[in-house]
Design an enzyme around this catalytic site. Structure first.
Site: not given
Lengths: 358, 358
Positions: B100, B170, B194
């Site tokens: 990511w 993030d 999530k």
């Protein structure tokens, strides 16, 4: 409380049978042991949901083979930037017929010379005739808003540009309300929250040759070609909204598709406009040739009665009738999922209110 | 089928009580006569839902008064562009500790000179010590990914940059899993899917002084200041996802908040790592100091058994354990909503599978 008749301009009323299905699926979708909200977007369950929805949308709109369908986040407003970013050029023509067209035009001005090639009158109560559009042959595209939610003006038909310049349409508020000749357009985009499902997802239908030209500074989530290559899953999509859209598409197919929907919508709109027109108490300011079949704004002759109209309508189970602040008065949004009984109930209430207050 | 234990990395399992609430609200939210999916985002019902969710998130994370909270579409991936567009400058430093972070770094390169100031080893199995970060004092910001979902590496603590350069994180995959010292960060952003709710919404927490600097070419939906002025409703937001996030925030508050959640998560992760470490049959490759409390990847000593492991786990009601294709093997995501009983059931299955195949 019982279910109300919800005339909200969007998010808007959904078919009750779709909501019941969503409720019944909530803790366990088709024996998977999980909610659609909990599924990996890469797993076979969600992939099957997404593919079926995409195929059903293609069937409903008779989308030709040389067009791709994307399901993206950000709403139609993200595509106000997405269009000029994916179709970069020196200039583009905008036909501005209401608030949403104004916004699309303004946003495009960040990326190219966005021309107003035609516009409605001051109050946006008409659609300029195509013969009066001042198009520039060197424009990268021509942008229209086929239905303006706030003013309640709608293009009566799909324009035929008769040139190689692609026609781009923000079809958010009349998407799936009637058949469309997709081949007249280069790009059609539409936020879901009027006729297709919940807010949070936007469909983009693009002709093949318009893919793959994005400007280098395009955020990847807005890059149509990159999203196409990833089946609209460059990142996690708005899965649950996609699933609900799929149920709405299935409901449309099960109820005769867009031909039937168009006939019902025309009947609903005529009933309401006819009632308004025969009354001196209510008034719709829009050119009859450009009246929206989706959003019906109307004014009371005495706006001092607006407040009691809204409050009594609410008590009668007729919700969200307040007009947009920029227009005032009332607005009845009568999308696909608004049953004819809802329109009849509204007319009955309006007649009764007029008799008591006229 | 009964509900399964769902170890998906995201979209991920949600608290069953939240799903039951969503189900019960589906056709009629609190006597409004409509679903949350059908409500105008400008109406008092949805505005109350949105405001309560925002306030509850502020309480949960103890967000200081000089930070604003946004709920935006597009996922964290949209913010990979949103960060450099809202914080334009010549260069920025990226600490890349997994897939990511790599993606965030690559996207930022469209807008500025994105430097890799530090990175993990080749397989991303560790977090580089802050004393080894090669920061440029002239950078506009420093970007980190506190938890890498795919590799299962997590920063053990909130870094303290000790400079005026804002730290941007993030936090998608460990958001709300433990208390965070928000004041250490300039910007925190996190996709919901999530620990916070369904996919389709991304929270952005921004310090006041970092607002109002967006580059002119920023799509308006990504402009933090413009979205703040519109209460995250510059266009129709992802209303339903926002509502579900609000129910999850309420569930967290009702269950002791983030201190309690952190303790439970630490216990769950320890149980699983301890079991893996005592076994020669299973293996986790990550530096113990950097092991994620959210995503636990593990390999079978004999990868020829992967397929039967996954298939038998599925039959035992343990779903979505397949590791990301770039890493292989298995991955158990054990977010807030995964009960301790789910981790125990996984360990029991793993022990049994080892006995039968070891």
């Amino acid at each position: 409380m019982a279910r109300v008749f919800n005339f909200s301009a969007g998010p808007a009323t959904l078919p009750e049978s779709v909501l019941a299905q969503v409720r019944d699926d909530m803790l366990d979708w088709q024996g998977s042991g999980m909610s659609v909200m909990e599924m990996s977007h890469r797993g076979p369950e969600f992939v099957s949901i997404a593919e079926q929805a995409t195929q059903d949308l293609r069937t409903l709109l008779a989308v030709p083979d040389n067009y791709r369908i994307l399901f993206l986040q950000g709403g139609a407003t993200a595509q106000f930037a997405g269009v000029p970013l994916n179709l970069p050029g020196d200039r583009a023509d905008y036909i501005v017929t209401g608030n949403w067209g104004k916004k699309a035009h303004k946003e495009a001005g960040k990326y190219l010379d966005a021309r107003v090639a035609a516009t409605g009158d001051d109050g946006f109560t008409s659609i300029p005739d195509q013969s009066d559009w001042d198009l520039d042959a060197a424009s990268r595209y021509v942008h229209i808003t086929p239905n303006e939610t706030i003013q309640g003006v709608e293009f009566p038909n799909d324009p035929n540009l008769g040139s190689d310049v692609p026609l781009v349409a923000d079809m958010s508020s009349n998407f799936l309300s009637r058949p469309v000749d997709v081949s007249r357009y280069g790009v059609i985009y539409a936020g879901a929250q009027k006729n297709a499902g919940p807010a949070g997802i936007c469909m983009v239908i693009v002709r093949d040759d318009l893919l793959g030209h994005a400007a280098p500074a395009t955020p990847m989530v807005l890059d149509w070609q990159a999203q196409l290559e990833a089946d609209s899953m460059l990142n996690t999509p708005s899965c649950f909204a996609w699933y609900v859209c799929g149920l709405v598409f299935r409901w449309l197919l099960d109820n005769g598709g867009l031909e039937t929907m168009a006939a019902t919508n025309a009947r609903k709109a005529s009933r309401l406009y006819d009632f308004i027109d025969q009354s001196d108490f209510y008034r719709n300011p829009v050119d009859p040739a450009a009246r929206s079949r989706m959003n019906v704004p109307f004014l009371l002759a005495d706006d001092g009665l607006d407040k009691s109209f809204l409050s009594e309508a609410g008590e009668a189970g007729l919700s969200s009738l307040k007009g947009h602040r920029s227009v005032g008065g009332m607005r009845a949004s009568i999308y696909n999922a608004m049953p004819e009984a809802g329109v009849e109930a509204l007319i009955d209430f309006m007649r009764d209110f007029e008799q008591r207050n006229g």
